[in-house]
Design a protein around this motif. Structure first.
Motif, PDB file in Angstrom:
ATOM      1  N   GLY A 122     -45.201 -22.711  15.393  1.00  0.00           N
ATOM      2  CA  GLY A 122     -45.202 -21.743  16.488  1.00  0.00           C
ATOM      3  C   GLY A 122     -44.790 -20.348  16.067  1.00  0.00           C
ATOM      4  N   GLU A 123     -45.110 -19.982  14.828  1.00  0.00           N
ATOM      5  CA  GLU A 123     -44.694 -18.671  14.322  1.00  0.00           C
ATOM      6  C   GLU A 123     -45.495 -17.540  14.966  1.00  0.00           C
ATOM      7  OE1 GLU A 123     -45.023 -19.277  10.104  1.00  0.00           O
ATOM      8  OE2 GLU A 123     -43.115 -20.315  10.037  1.00  0.00           O
ATOM      9  N   ASP A 124     -44.817 -16.420  15.161  1.00  0.00           N
ATOM     10  CA  ASP A 124     -45.478 -15.253  15.734  1.00  0.00           C
ATOM     11  C   ASP A 124     -46.294 -14.540  14.655  1.00  0.00           C
ATOM     12  OD1 ASP A 124     -43.657 -13.793  14.160  1.00  0.00           O
ATOM     13  OD2 ASP A 124     -42.393 -13.250  15.847  1.00  0.00           O
ATOM     14  N   LEU A 125     -47.010 -13.519  15.066  1.00  0.00           N
ATOM     15  CA  LEU A 125     -47.912 -12.817  14.163  1.00  0.00           C
ATOM     16  C   LEU A 125     -47.171 -12.168  12.992  1.00  0.00           C
ATOM     17  CD1 LEU A 125     -50.877 -12.190  13.765  1.00  0.00           C
ATOM     18  CD2 LEU A 125     -50.578 -10.140  15.149  1.00  0.00           C
ATOM     19  N   HIS A 126     -46.029 -11.584  13.259  1.00  0.00           N
ATOM     20  CA  HIS A 126     -45.247 -10.943  12.192  1.00  0.00           C
ATOM     21  C   HIS A 126     -44.852 -11.966  11.130  1.00  0.00           C
ATOM     22  CE1 HIS A 126     -42.429  -8.247  10.217  1.00  0.00           C
ATOM     23  NE2 HIS A 126     -41.526  -9.227  10.278  1.00  0.00           N
ATOM     24  N   THR A 127     -44.337 -13.106  11.577  1.00  0.00           N
ATOM     25  CA  THR A 127     -43.917 -14.155  10.640  1.00  0.00           C
ATOM     26  C   THR A 127     -45.122 -14.743   9.917  1.00  0.00           C
ATOM     27  OG1 THR A 127     -42.047 -14.638  12.079  1.00  0.00           O
ATOM     28  CG2 THR A 127     -42.605 -16.301  10.419  1.00  0.00           C
ATOM     29  N   LEU A 128     -46.228 -14.927  10.633  1.00  0.00           N
ATOM     30  CA  LEU A 128     -47.444 -15.429   9.998  1.00  0.00           C
ATOM     31  C   LEU A 128     -47.876 -14.491   8.874  1.00  0.00           C
ATOM     32  CD1 LEU A 128     -49.784 -17.442   9.819  1.00  0.00           C
ATOM     33  CD2 LEU A 128     -50.971 -16.058  11.561  1.00  0.00           C
ATOM     34  N   ALA A 129     -47.832 -13.193   9.122  1.00  0.00           N
ATOM     35  CA  ALA A 129     -48.204 -12.224   8.094  1.00  0.00           C
ATOM     36  C   ALA A 129     -47.294 -12.360   6.869  1.00  0.00           C
ATOM     37  CB  ALA A 129     -48.141 -10.802   8.655  1.00  0.00           C
ATOM     38  N   GLU A 130     -46.019 -12.566   7.096  1.00  0.00           N
ATOM     39  CA  GLU A 130     -45.092 -12.759   5.977  1.00  0.00           C
ATOM     40  C   GLU A 130     -45.423 -14.028   5.201  1.00  0.00           C
ATOM     41  OE1 GLU A 130     -41.146 -12.713   7.604  1.00  0.00           O
ATOM     42  OE2 GLU A 130     -41.090 -10.515   7.720  1.00  0.00           O
ATOM     43  N   VAL A 131     -45.678 -15.104   5.919  1.00  0.00           N
ATOM     44  CA  VAL A 131     -46.008 -16.381   5.279  1.00  0.00           C
ATOM     45  C   VAL A 131     -47.285 -16.257   4.449  1.00  0.00           C
ATOM     46  CG1 VAL A 131     -46.823 -18.736   5.756  1.00  0.00           C
ATOM     47  CG2 VAL A 131     -44.821 -17.845   6.954  1.00  0.00           C
ATOM     48  N   LEU A 132     -48.272 -15.560   4.997  1.00  0.00           N
ATOM     49  CA  LEU A 132     -49.558 -15.417   4.318  1.00  0.00           C
ATOM     50  C   LEU A 132     -49.553 -14.317   3.264  1.00  0.00           C
ATOM     51  CD1 LEU A 132     -51.977 -15.739   7.381  1.00  0.00           C
ATOM     52  CD2 LEU A 132     -51.325 -17.523   5.733  1.00  0.00           C
ATOM     53  N   GLY A 133     -48.532 -13.464   3.288  1.00  0.00           N
ATOM     54  CA  GLY A 133     -48.460 -12.363   2.327  1.00  0.00           C
ATOM     55  C   GLY A 133     -49.515 -11.297   2.595  1.00  0.00           C
ATOM     56  N   CYS A 134     -49.713 -10.986   3.880  1.00  0.00           N
ATOM     57  CA  CYS A 134     -50.726  -9.983   4.243  1.00  0.00           C
ATOM     58  C   CYS A 134     -50.204  -9.141   5.398  1.00  0.00           C
ATOM     59  CB  CYS A 134     -52.040 -10.673   4.627  1.00  0.00           C
ATOM     60  SG  CYS A 134     -51.909 -11.753   6.071  1.00  0.00           S
ATOM     61  N   ASP A 135     -51.011  -8.187   5.849  1.00  0.00           N
ATOM     62  CA  ASP A 135     -50.609  -7.384   7.002  1.00  0.00           C
ATOM     63  C   ASP A 135     -50.909  -8.146   8.298  1.00  0.00           C
ATOM     64  OD1 ASP A 135     -53.354  -6.890   7.816  1.00  0.00           O
ATOM     65  OD2 ASP A 135     -53.463  -5.350   6.267  1.00  0.00           O
ATOM     66  N   GLU A 136     -50.373  -7.653   9.396  1.00  0.00           N
ATOM     67  CA  GLU A 136     -50.528  -8.347  10.678  1.00  0.00           C
ATOM     68  C   GLU A 136     -51.976  -8.385  11.154  1.00  0.00           C
ATOM     69  OE1 GLU A 136     -47.687  -7.439  13.760  1.00  0.00           O
ATOM     70  OE2 GLU A 136     -46.043  -7.390  12.304  1.00  0.00           O
ATOM     71  N   ARG A 137     -52.738  -7.367  10.851  1.00  0.00           N
ATOM     72  CA  ARG A 137     -54.155  -7.354  11.249  1.00  0.00           C
ATOM     73  C   ARG A 137     -54.909  -8.498  10.568  1.00  0.00           C
ATOM     74  NH1 ARG A 137     -58.661  -3.922   9.134  1.00  0.00           N
ATOM     75  NH2 ARG A 137     -60.333  -4.205  10.625  1.00  0.00           N
ATOM     76  N   THR A 138     -54.679  -8.654   9.285  1.00  0.00           N
ATOM     77  CA  THR A 138     -55.323  -9.744   8.539  1.00  0.00           C
ATOM     78  C   THR A 138     -54.821 -11.091   9.043  1.00  0.00           C
ATOM     79  OG1 THR A 138     -55.562  -8.315   6.612  1.00  0.00           O
ATOM     80  CG2 THR A 138     -55.712 -10.695   6.228  1.00  0.00           C
ATOM     81  N   ALA A 139     -53.520 -11.186   9.313  1.00  0.00           N
ATOM     82  CA  ALA A 139     -52.949 -12.439   9.838  1.00  0.00           C
ATOM     83  C   ALA A 139     -53.584 -12.785  11.188  1.00  0.00           C
ATOM     84  CB  ALA A 139     -51.439 -12.323   9.962  1.00  0.00           C
ATOM     85  N   ALA A 140     -53.793 -11.792  12.039  1.00  0.00           N
ATOM     86  CA  ALA A 140     -54.420 -12.037  13.345  1.00  0.00           C
ATOM     87  C   ALA A 140     -55.856 -12.537  13.165  1.00  0.00           C
ATOM     88  CB  ALA A 140     -54.407 -10.765  14.190  1.00  0.00           C
ATOM     89  N   GLN A 141     -56.565 -11.968  12.199  1.00  0.00           N
ATOM     90  CA  GLN A 141     -57.934 -12.418  11.925  1.00  0.00           C
ATOM     91  C   GLN A 141     -57.941 -13.850  11.411  1.00  0.00           C
ATOM     92  OE1 GLN A 141     -59.052  -9.295   9.220  1.00  0.00           O
ATOM     93  NE2 GLN A 141     -59.990  -8.049  10.833  1.00  0.00           N
TER      94      GLN A 141
END
Length: 168
Positions: A122-141
């Motif tokens: 249930g991670e939010d977009l900011h945390t997802l971006a950190e996990v994926l090692g990318c920016d939030e826009r890329t994480a949202a995509q």
């Protein structure tokens, strides 16, 4: 710990959490199958109801963030609708459990990583971006891509190629 070591640790955790998620889907399928076998006189219909319930959950995977009543309520909602259709002789024929299970096991690693982060943890977009090692826009995509992919994985198990509830 270096960034590479942290990422490798997260990937390893994701594998275990993905395996746990697969087990949760299988256990849900088996519980619905067991219950429906006692409610419906035809075991084939019970299997079809159970597949459709599992596929309905997979098509809206953010439900896996929840436990207890929210999760059980989603299962009950999907199951009761399919049971009523079965009793009326109107249950659609969909794939068998083995096909859906195989499709789940074949989910590519990049989608597994996002699935675990978003739909299990249930991670939010900011945390997802950190996990994926990318920016939030890329994480949202990537999140949107994974949710679309999960709907496609579930499609053979859905009666009309859509989630009848239309909710997460």
């Amino acid at each position: 710990m270096s960034a590479d070591a942290t990422r490798e640790s997260t990937v390893s955790d994701d594998r275990g959490e993905f395996t746990d998620w697969l087990e949760r889907v299988r256990s849900t399928y088996e519980a619905v199958l067991y219950t429906c076998t006692h409610r419906l006189t035809n075991p084939r219909l019970a299997g079809q109801v159970a597949v459709q319930v599992a596929a309905g959950l997979v098509s809206r995977p953010t439900v896996f963030r929840y436990f207890g009543l929210p999760y059980s309520g989603r299962i009950a909602s999907l199951a009761e609708a399919r049971i009523a259709e079965a009793e009326a002789g109107e249950l659609a024929t969909v794939c068998e459990w083995q096909e859906l299970q195989s499709r789940l096991h074949d989910i590519p690693g990049d989608h597994r990583e996002v699935l675990v982060a978003v739909c299990v943890r249930g991670e939010d977009l900011h945390t997802l971006a950190e996990v994926l090692g990318c920016d939030e826009r890329t994480a949202a995509q990537r999140r949107a891509s994974t949710l679309d992919y999960m709907r496609a994985v579930a499609t053979p198990g859905l009666p009309d190629a859509s989630d009848p509830e239309g909710q997460d």
